[in-house]
Write a protein that holds these residues in place. Structure first.
Motif, mmCIF file in Angstrom:
data_model
loop_
_atom_site.group_PDB
_atom_site.id
_atom_site.type_symbol
_atom_site.label_atom_id
_atom_site.label_comp_id
_atom_site.label_asym_id
_atom_site.label_seq_id
_atom_site.Cartn_x
_atom_site.Cartn_y
_atom_site.Cartn_z
ATOM 1 N N ASN A 293 -17.245 -22.657 -5.697
ATOM 2 C CA ASN A 293 -16.756 -23.276 -6.924
ATOM 3 C C ASN A 293 -16.164 -22.164 -7.772
ATOM 4 N N GLY A 294 -14.839 -22.182 -7.955
ATOM 5 C CA GLY A 294 -14.195 -21.109 -8.694
ATOM 6 C C GLY A 294 -12.825 -21.521 -9.188
ATOM 7 N N ALA A 295 -12.046 -20.541 -9.629
ATOM 8 C CA ALA A 295 -10.673 -20.713 -10.115
ATOM 9 C C ALA A 295 -10.594 -21.265 -11.529
ATOM 10 N N GLU A 296 -11.677 -21.817 -12.041
ATOM 11 C CA GLU A 296 -11.761 -22.249 -13.431
ATOM 12 C C GLU A 296 -13.224 -22.169 -13.841
ATOM 13 N N ALA A 297 -13.491 -22.354 -15.130
ATOM 14 C CA ALA A 297 -14.867 -22.233 -15.614
ATOM 15 C C ALA A 297 -15.793 -23.194 -14.881
ATOM 16 N N VAL A 298 -16.956 -22.683 -14.459
ATOM 17 C CA VAL A 298 -17.958 -23.505 -13.775
ATOM 18 C C VAL A 298 -18.912 -24.042 -14.835
ATOM 19 N N THR A 299 -19.054 -25.358 -14.918
ATOM 20 C CA THR A 299 -19.858 -25.966 -15.972
ATOM 21 C C THR A 299 -21.149 -26.544 -15.421
ATOM 22 N N ALA A 300 -22.199 -26.443 -16.237
ATOM 23 C CA ALA A 300 -23.535 -26.844 -15.791
ATOM 24 C C ALA A 300 -23.615 -28.334 -15.496
ATOM 25 N N ASP A 301 -22.918 -29.167 -16.283
ATOM 26 C CA ASP A 301 -23.024 -30.607 -16.049
ATOM 27 C C ASP A 301 -22.383 -31.013 -14.733
ATOM 28 N N ILE A 302 -21.259 -30.348 -14.366
ATOM 29 C CA ILE A 302 -20.622 -30.682 -13.084
ATOM 30 C C ILE A 302 -21.451 -30.156 -11.918
ATOM 31 N N VAL A 303 -22.045 -28.979 -12.074
ATOM 32 C CA VAL A 303 -22.964 -28.478 -11.036
ATOM 33 C C VAL A 303 -24.083 -29.481 -10.804
ATOM 34 N N ASP A 304 -24.690 -29.959 -11.895
ATOM 35 C CA ASP A 304 -25.794 -30.913 -11.781
ATOM 36 C C ASP A 304 -25.331 -32.218 -11.137
ATOM 37 N N GLU A 305 -24.185 -32.729 -11.583
ATOM 38 C CA GLU A 305 -23.685 -33.993 -11.044
ATOM 39 C C GLU A 305 -23.332 -33.873 -9.562
ATOM 40 N N THR A 306 -22.711 -32.756 -9.191
ATOM 41 C CA THR A 306 -22.340 -32.534 -7.789
ATOM 42 C C THR A 306 -23.555 -32.540 -6.882
ATOM 43 N N LEU A 307 -24.564 -31.769 -7.260
ATOM 44 C CA LEU A 307 -25.747 -31.661 -6.412
ATOM 45 C C LEU A 307 -26.557 -32.950 -6.405
ATOM 46 N N ARG A 308 -26.576 -33.640 -7.537
ATOM 47 C CA ARG A 308 -27.332 -34.899 -7.605
ATOM 48 C C ARG A 308 -26.681 -35.979 -6.740
ATOM 49 N N VAL A 309 -25.346 -36.095 -6.803
ATOM 50 C CA VAL A 309 -24.649 -37.161 -6.067
ATOM 51 C C VAL A 309 -24.461 -36.795 -4.602
ATOM 52 N N LEU A 310 -23.913 -35.609 -4.339
ATOM 53 C CA LEU A 310 -23.627 -35.233 -2.953
ATOM 54 C C LEU A 310 -24.884 -34.788 -2.219
ATOM 55 N N GLY A 311 -25.934 -34.430 -2.974
ATOM 56 C CA GLY A 311 -27.202 -34.098 -2.332
ATOM 57 C C GLY A 311 -27.790 -35.261 -1.569
ATOM 58 N N THR A 312 -27.511 -36.486 -2.004
ATOM 59 C CA THR A 312 -28.004 -37.664 -1.275
ATOM 60 C C THR A 312 -27.329 -37.812 0.077
ATOM 61 N N SER A 313 -26.196 -37.110 0.281
ATOM 62 C CA SER A 313 -25.508 -37.112 1.580
ATOM 63 C C SER A 313 -25.824 -35.860 2.382
ATOM 64 N N GLY A 314 -26.831 -35.118 1.938
ATOM 65 C CA GLY A 314 -27.298 -33.968 2.703
ATOM 66 C C GLY A 314 -26.786 -32.630 2.245
ATOM 67 N N MET A 315 -25.971 -32.574 1.183
ATOM 68 C CA MET A 315 -25.465 -31.279 0.722
ATOM 69 C C MET A 315 -26.628 -30.416 0.226
ATOM 70 N N PRO A 316 -26.882 -29.268 0.846
ATOM 71 C CA PRO A 316 -28.000 -28.426 0.408
ATOM 72 C C PRO A 316 -27.765 -27.877 -0.988
ATOM 73 N N ALA A 317 -28.805 -27.822 -1.799
ATOM 74 C CA ALA A 317 -28.675 -27.337 -3.171
ATOM 75 C C ALA A 317 -28.178 -25.899 -3.223
ATOM 76 N N ALA A 318 -28.558 -25.100 -2.232
ATOM 77 C CA ALA A 318 -28.170 -23.686 -2.228
ATOM 78 C C ALA A 318 -26.743 -23.469 -1.741
ATOM 79 N N SER A 319 -26.065 -24.512 -1.269
ATOM 80 C CA SER A 319 -24.730 -24.320 -0.712
ATOM 81 C C SER A 319 -23.671 -24.129 -1.790
ATOM 82 N N LEU A 320 -23.916 -24.640 -3.014
ATOM 83 C CA LEU A 320 -22.919 -24.520 -4.071
ATOM 84 C C LEU A 320 -22.919 -23.090 -4.599
ATOM 85 N N CYS A 321 -21.752 -22.434 -4.519
ATOM 86 C CA CYS A 321 -21.645 -21.009 -4.842
ATOM 87 C C CYS A 321 -20.610 -20.789 -5.943
ATOM 88 N N PRO A 322 -21.026 -20.736 -7.206
ATOM 89 C CA PRO A 322 -20.087 -20.398 -8.269
ATOM 90 C C PRO A 322 -19.542 -18.983 -8.078
#
Length: 557
Positions: A293-322
């Protein structure tokens, strides 16, 4: 500056012996695949054809075409020849006059000798202009528009010599968020070396699969694909337009191709999560290991939303790399490791700031540690290095830092105000805490109101939560020579609901941020000024406001 000791063709030829491939999906998501050996061989044939057509090593060649196998063959053919790629946004920009002026200006700044495109007759006519317009005076004499299909076909014959790592590989135009876009010269060795270091830090390996929809005129798009292919990664590339039309196709492709790696800006993760919420798809993201996750400011709410929604499809929490980086550093300066969840500091956590700049009133996401060999320091306006926790300008040194801004062939790069004692002055405010970098905002975008420095992002993120405001489509700025500030938001719904949105937005900001804005303006959707890569242009928005150029629907003060 230091860099990897291999050029892109040298690294590609080496990687071809260990597998790897390039797969390009078309508009219907049908794949066309090239092994790295085939890509290497066909790039040599393209380079031979380009040389026969009069393109020489070191020539700047613009590329104006959507993502396709032929565009990528032309790109790698330019690198094989030792020519310099100048990727241009291929979407139509306004009317013909604006598109012509933009194209002619980019050609002139690059000092380009040729342009490769999939619509050569149209581009020739565009550059010729109408008799009333006169000739496109900025286009240099002898400039040629070459047909992309003919170039990508290649020719037989002895290939040109393989270029070395110090050969200039591309001119990357900056995003232009706070001023005119500038061209950054990047060497082939830097393109290879920056990605290689990222691979080592993030645990990416040859044989992994990378999925990207990013445009190739954006540094994250071109550097990631070039660098990962050169290390033997399987790259799956889909057209940018597919993602823009249907954001869900991104994670569907990651799932279908069982990808371990992907990358995108923060706002794209928001769109992917929203798409999955609206129309849940049967995704399997369990193999994903590195989601940059880069090229623009990384925001906490989008990080939370991404992991909460895509985590239900198996996305590991540690995979998101700001990450943090920019065109002037090739791509990446720092990255959060793919071995733990994203670290977020709340407004009351960690250091309190200092040296004249306040701590932002929003949670801040760690952009991780600097890459090995890259130095990051935080400095005051007079150049003093600040202690940990103090907010100042982020400055960078290391092998990925480019030499300055392009001033033309044979001219030394422009380093005025950019490099200080070998350090790149990024223009970003941030601080280091426990060895990790936190970015607060742009110095030029700071708002002074009520005698205090304020961050526009604090207002923009607070505005995102108001019903009727298009998420991520808010710009805050100060008015010149005053201590007044304005917040402009794109709205959703009819005129009555937009008037209600303006009042609710003003009331929300008046009670939740440090200093109430002088005015809130609600404008029509998709009208805020953005860069070609989708970043906010706060200065341009201010000019539109002052000149009456905003498409205002409602306001409150």
């Amino acid at each position: 500056m230091g860099m990897a000791e291999t050029s892109i063709p040298q690294a590609l030829a080496r990687a071809a012996g260990h597998g790897g491939s390039l797969t390009v999906l078309d508009a219907a998501m049908r794949p066309a695949r090239l092994s790295l050996r085939e890509l290497d061989e066909r790039a040599a044939a393209v380079a031979t054809g380009l040389r026969r057509a009069g393109v020489a090593p070191g020539d700047r060649v613009c590329v104006l075409a959507p993502t396709s196998p032929r565009m990528l063959l032309a790109l790698f053919g330019l690198w094989r020849l030792g020519a310099v790629a100048v990727m241009l946004p291929h979407e139509r920009r306004g009317d013909a006059g604006e598109a012509r002026a933009f194209l002619a200006h980019r050609v002139a700044v690059a000092g380009a000798t040729a342009l490769l495109t999939d619509r050569a007759p149209e581009v020739r006519a565009l550059l010729a202009g109408s008799p009333a317009d006169g000739p496109a005076s900025e286009v240099p004499d002898g400039f040629r528009v070459l047909d992309l299909d003919e170039a990508a076909a290649g020719v037989t014959g002895p290939p040109p010599p393989v270029p070395e790592a110090d050969r200039l590989g591309m001119l990357q135009f900056t995003s232009g968020t706070t001023g005119t876009s500038k061209a950054v010269p990047v060497r082939q060795g830097q393109l290879v070396g920056n990605v290689l270091t990222c691979m080592e830090v993030l645990g990416m390996r040859p044989g992994h699969t990378y999925v990207s929809w990013l445009p190739f005129y954006h540094d994250m798009g071109i550097v990631s694909v070039a660098g990962l292919l050169a290390q033997g990664v399987h790259a799956v590339v889909l057209p940018t337009e597919n993602f823009l039309r249907r954001p869900s196709c991104w994670m569907e492709t990651v799932s279908t191709w069982r990808a371990e790696i992907t990358a995108a800006p923060d706002s794209a993760y928001r769109l992917a999560a929203k798409a999955q919420q609206l129309r849940p798809a049967a995704l399997d993201l369990s193999r994903l290991r590195v989601a940059i996750n880069g090229a623009e400011a990384v925001t906490a709410d989008i990080v939370d939303e991404t992991l909460r929604v895509l985590g239900t499809s198996g996305m590991p929490a540690a995979s998101l790399c700001p990450t943090y980086g920019m065109a002037e550093t090739t791509l990446v300066v720092s990255a959060a490791g793919a071995d733990r969840p994203v670290r977020v500091l709340g407004p009351e956590e960690g250091p309190a700031g200092g040296d004249g700049y306040p701590r932002p009133a929003r949670p801040l996401v760690s952009c991780g540690r600097p890459l090995p060999g890259t130095g990051v320091s935080v400095r005051s306006a007079d150049g003093r290095e600040l202690p940990e926790g103090h907010i100042g300008e982020v400055q960078v040194c290391g092998p990925g830092v480019t030499d300055g801004y392009w001033r033309g062939p044979g001219a030394p790069p422009d380093t005025a105000g950019v490099l200080a004692d070998g350090r790149l002055r990024t223009g970003d405010l941030g601080f280091l805490y426990e060895g990790e970098l936190y970015v607060c905002g742009r110095i030029k975008d700071m708002i002074i109101a009520g005698g205090r420095n304020l961050y526009p992002e604090d207002y923009e993120i607070a505005a995102d939560g108001v019903p009727g405001v298009r998420p991520g489509q808010v710009i805050a700025f100060s008015l010149p020579d005053t201590e007044r500030m304005v917040v402009v938001a794109e709205g959703m719904g009819g005129e009555e609901s937009l008037r209600r949105t303006a009042r609710e937005l003003f009331d929300r900001l008046r009670t939740t941020v440090q200093h109430a804005p002088a005015e809130v303006v609600v404008v029509r959707a998709a009208t805020l000024p953005k860069t070609s890569s989708g970043k906010k242009r706060r200065g341009a928005c201010r000019e539109l406001y002052l000149s009456g150029g905003l498409q205002v629907v409602s306001g409150a003060r």
